[in-house]
Design an enzyme around this catalytic site. Structure first.
Site, PDB file in Angstrom:
ATOM      1  N   LYS A 108      -7.065   9.698  -7.762  1.00  0.00           N
ATOM      2  CA  LYS A 108      -7.569  10.512  -6.652  1.00  0.00           C
ATOM      3  C   LYS A 108      -8.379  11.678  -7.212  1.00  0.00           C
ATOM      4  O   LYS A 108      -7.912  12.813  -7.287  1.00  0.00           O
ATOM      5  CB  LYS A 108      -6.398  11.012  -5.814  1.00  0.00           C
ATOM      6  CG  LYS A 108      -5.648   9.929  -5.068  1.00  0.00           C
ATOM      7  CD  LYS A 108      -6.480   9.323  -3.941  1.00  0.00           C
ATOM      8  CE  LYS A 108      -6.739  10.355  -2.867  1.00  0.00           C
ATOM      9  NZ  LYS A 108      -7.482   9.757  -1.710  1.00  0.00           N
ATOM     10  N   HIS A 150       0.842  -1.200   0.000  1.00  0.00           N
ATOM     11  CA  HIS A 150       0.000   0.000   0.000  1.00  0.00           C
ATOM     12  C   HIS A 150       0.879   1.253   0.000  1.00  0.00           C
ATOM     13  O   HIS A 150       1.663   1.472   0.935  1.00  0.00           O
ATOM     14  CB  HIS A 150      -0.894  -0.020   1.244  1.00  0.00           C
ATOM     15  CG  HIS A 150      -1.869   1.094   1.321  1.00  0.00           C
ATOM     16  ND1 HIS A 150      -1.880   1.997   2.365  1.00  0.00           N
ATOM     17  CD2 HIS A 150      -2.887   1.455   0.498  1.00  0.00           C
ATOM     18  CE1 HIS A 150      -2.865   2.854   2.195  1.00  0.00           C
ATOM     19  NE2 HIS A 150      -3.492   2.552   1.070  1.00  0.00           N
ATOM     20  N   ARG A 151       0.781   2.027  -1.059  1.00  0.00           N
ATOM     21  CA  ARG A 151       1.642   3.204  -1.246  1.00  0.00           C
ATOM     22  C   ARG A 151       3.116   2.788  -1.153  1.00  0.00           C
ATOM     23  O   ARG A 151       3.965   3.546  -0.684  1.00  0.00           O
ATOM     24  CB  ARG A 151       1.312   4.307  -0.239  1.00  0.00           C
ATOM     25  CG  ARG A 151      -0.166   4.703  -0.270  1.00  0.00           C
ATOM     26  CD  ARG A 151      -0.516   5.746   0.771  1.00  0.00           C
ATOM     27  NE  ARG A 151      -1.967   5.752   0.977  1.00  0.00           N
ATOM     28  CZ  ARG A 151      -2.596   6.412   1.956  1.00  0.00           C
ATOM     29  NH1 ARG A 151      -1.895   7.143   2.805  1.00  0.00           N
ATOM     30  NH2 ARG A 151      -3.905   6.335   2.085  1.00  0.00           N
ATOM     31  N   ASP A 211      -1.241   6.321  -5.582  1.00  0.00           N
ATOM     32  CA  ASP A 211      -2.287   7.307  -5.848  1.00  0.00           C
ATOM     33  C   ASP A 211      -1.759   8.380  -6.779  1.00  0.00           C
ATOM     34  O   ASP A 211      -0.608   8.823  -6.642  1.00  0.00           O
ATOM     35  CB  ASP A 211      -2.729   7.972  -4.541  1.00  0.00           C
ATOM     36  CG  ASP A 211      -3.032   6.958  -3.454  1.00  0.00           C
ATOM     37  OD1 ASP A 211      -4.172   6.486  -3.397  1.00  0.00           O
ATOM     38  OD2 ASP A 211      -2.111   6.632  -2.668  1.00  0.00           O
ATOM     39  N   ASP A 258       0.176  -2.004   4.405  1.00  0.00           N
ATOM     40  CA  ASP A 258       1.281  -1.076   4.624  1.00  0.00           C
ATOM     41  C   ASP A 258       2.589  -1.798   4.922  1.00  0.00           C
ATOM     42  O   ASP A 258       3.655  -1.178   4.887  1.00  0.00           O
ATOM     43  CB  ASP A 258       0.971  -0.157   5.816  1.00  0.00           C
ATOM     44  CG  ASP A 258      -0.102   0.871   5.528  1.00  0.00           C
ATOM     45  OD1 ASP A 258      -0.239   1.272   4.360  1.00  0.00           O
ATOM     46  OD2 ASP A 258      -0.810   1.276   6.476  1.00  0.00           O
ATOM     47  N   GLU A 310      -4.488   4.215  -8.173  1.00  0.00           N
ATOM     48  CA  GLU A 310      -5.739   4.818  -7.717  1.00  0.00           C
ATOM     49  C   GLU A 310      -5.823   6.250  -8.221  1.00  0.00           C
ATOM     50  O   GLU A 310      -4.937   7.067  -7.960  1.00  0.00           O
ATOM     51  CB  GLU A 310      -5.856   4.799  -6.191  1.00  0.00           C
ATOM     52  CG  GLU A 310      -7.146   5.452  -5.714  1.00  0.00           C
ATOM     53  CD  GLU A 310      -7.285   5.547  -4.209  1.00  0.00           C
ATOM     54  OE1 GLU A 310      -8.115   6.375  -3.751  1.00  0.00           O
ATOM     55  OE2 GLU A 310      -6.586   4.821  -3.493  1.00  0.00           O
ATOM     56  N   HIS A 363      -0.929  10.922  -2.229  1.00  0.00           N
ATOM     57  CA  HIS A 363      -2.265  10.532  -1.774  1.00  0.00           C
ATOM     58  C   HIS A 363      -3.164  11.722  -1.467  1.00  0.00           C
ATOM     59  O   HIS A 363      -4.254  11.849  -2.017  1.00  0.00           O
ATOM     60  CB  HIS A 363      -2.163   9.639  -0.533  1.00  0.00           C
ATOM     61  CG  HIS A 363      -3.495   9.233   0.012  1.00  0.00           C
ATOM     62  ND1 HIS A 363      -4.175   9.978   0.962  1.00  0.00           N
ATOM     63  CD2 HIS A 363      -4.294   8.183  -0.280  1.00  0.00           C
ATOM     64  CE1 HIS A 363      -5.326   9.384   1.233  1.00  0.00           C
ATOM     65  NE2 HIS A 363      -5.434   8.294   0.490  1.00  0.00           N
ATOM     66  N   GLU A 397       0.484  -0.514  -4.713  1.00  0.00           N
ATOM     67  CA  GLU A 397      -0.677   0.364  -4.863  1.00  0.00           C
ATOM     68  C   GLU A 397      -0.179   1.786  -4.686  1.00  0.00           C
ATOM     69  O   GLU A 397       0.690   2.045  -3.851  1.00  0.00           O
ATOM     70  CB  GLU A 397      -1.729   0.022  -3.812  1.00  0.00           C
ATOM     71  CG  GLU A 397      -3.028   0.830  -3.902  1.00  0.00           C
ATOM     72  CD  GLU A 397      -3.007   2.138  -3.128  1.00  0.00           C
ATOM     73  OE1 GLU A 397      -3.954   2.928  -3.267  1.00  0.00           O
ATOM     74  OE2 GLU A 397      -2.018   2.392  -2.384  1.00  0.00           O
TER      75      GLU A 397
END
Length: 262
Positions: free
Chosen positions: A111, A7-8, A36, A229, A109, A49, A34
């Site tokens: 945003k 995640h990120r 953003d 994470d 993703e 993000h 992943e």
């Protein structure tokens, strides 16, 4: 096998949405990452993000109001600067160039729920297509109109709706969008929904899964993927889980063979 997405990148141990973080997820053995994306004032696709710069950088104001050169002056190392030094906000182009050198999957993703960023879908898809990474990319968003537009532009790229609250028959809703997966908040996806979605041919990739009890449950239920994470920890847990279960199955098979021979 359950896939693990950082995640990120590896946001629990490294500055989120930076190349340092993405590289750590790769090093840890994650299947994918992943991230953003938003647009700068001069139309560049950058990876960050929050709509505001205040939490993750030493800048302030909105991403949309800064040009790329301005954004690249800010330090995006956040609370990890004492460990890794300063690092820039990366562009999507930089990330895609890096992806060419590995085999990671990538969930981008969009945003665009607070600010709509007209044209962002086309810009992201253009970069993906130029790098010929269509089969390794998933486009997701809380703005479901946006991912439907993505599917119209690029039928070959997978899309997945993000959602936080309970959704009735989410597999049917995903199919209505042209999506092959759902990306729910871990709190909004009980086991029966996971099983029913997978049985319907719709992958389930919950976010953001950091608690061991949730990780263990998703591994046991056979969830499609876990977005976390802490990719290093979850990759280790996954490998231990499947090694343990393969050993148990092997033992059962051996017992069965011995029983047949008695």
């Amino acid at each position: 096998m359950v896939k693990i997405y950082g995640h990120r990148g590896a946001a629990g141990t490294h500055p989120e949405n930076t190349m340092i973080s993405f590289e750590e997820a790769r090093r840890a053995g994650a299947d994918g990452i992943e991230l953003d994306v938003q647009l700068t004032s001069d139309g560049e696709v950058v990876i960050i993000h929050d709509e505001s710069l205040d939490r993750t950088t030493n800048g302030s104001g909105f991403v949309k109001d800064k040009c790329l050169k301005e954004l690249q002056k800010f330090d995006a190392s956040n609370k990890f600067s004492h460990l890794y030094g300063e690092t820039e906000i990366p562009t999507l182009q930089e990330l895609i160039d890096w992806l060419r050198g590995n085999s990671l999957l990538c969930n981008i993703e969009l945003k665009n729920s607070k600010f709509f960023y007209p044209g962002m879908e086309e810009k992201v898809i253009k970069l993906v297509r130029e790098a010929r990474l269509e089969d390794r990319i998933i486009l997701s968003s809380f703005n479901h109109y946006s991912i439907v537009l993505c599917k119209k532009i690029a039928e070959e790229i997978e899309i997945a709706p993000l959602y936080r609250d309970g959704l009735h028959m989410p597999w049917a809703y995903a199919r209505s969008l042209g999506a092959g997966a759902i990306h729910p908040d871990i709190k909004a996806v009980p086991n029966e929904i996971i099983r029913a979605s997978i049985e319907a041919g719709v992958a389930v990739r919950p976010y953001t899964v950091n608690k061991e009890k949730d990780i263990e449950n998703l591994l046991a239920v056979g969830c499609s993927a876990i977005i976390t994470d802490f990719p290093a920890k979850v990759v280790l847990m996954r490998d231990q889980f499947f090694n343990k279960n393969s050993n148990v199955n092997a033992d059962i098979g051996g017992i069965g063979s011995r029983l047949k021979n008695t």
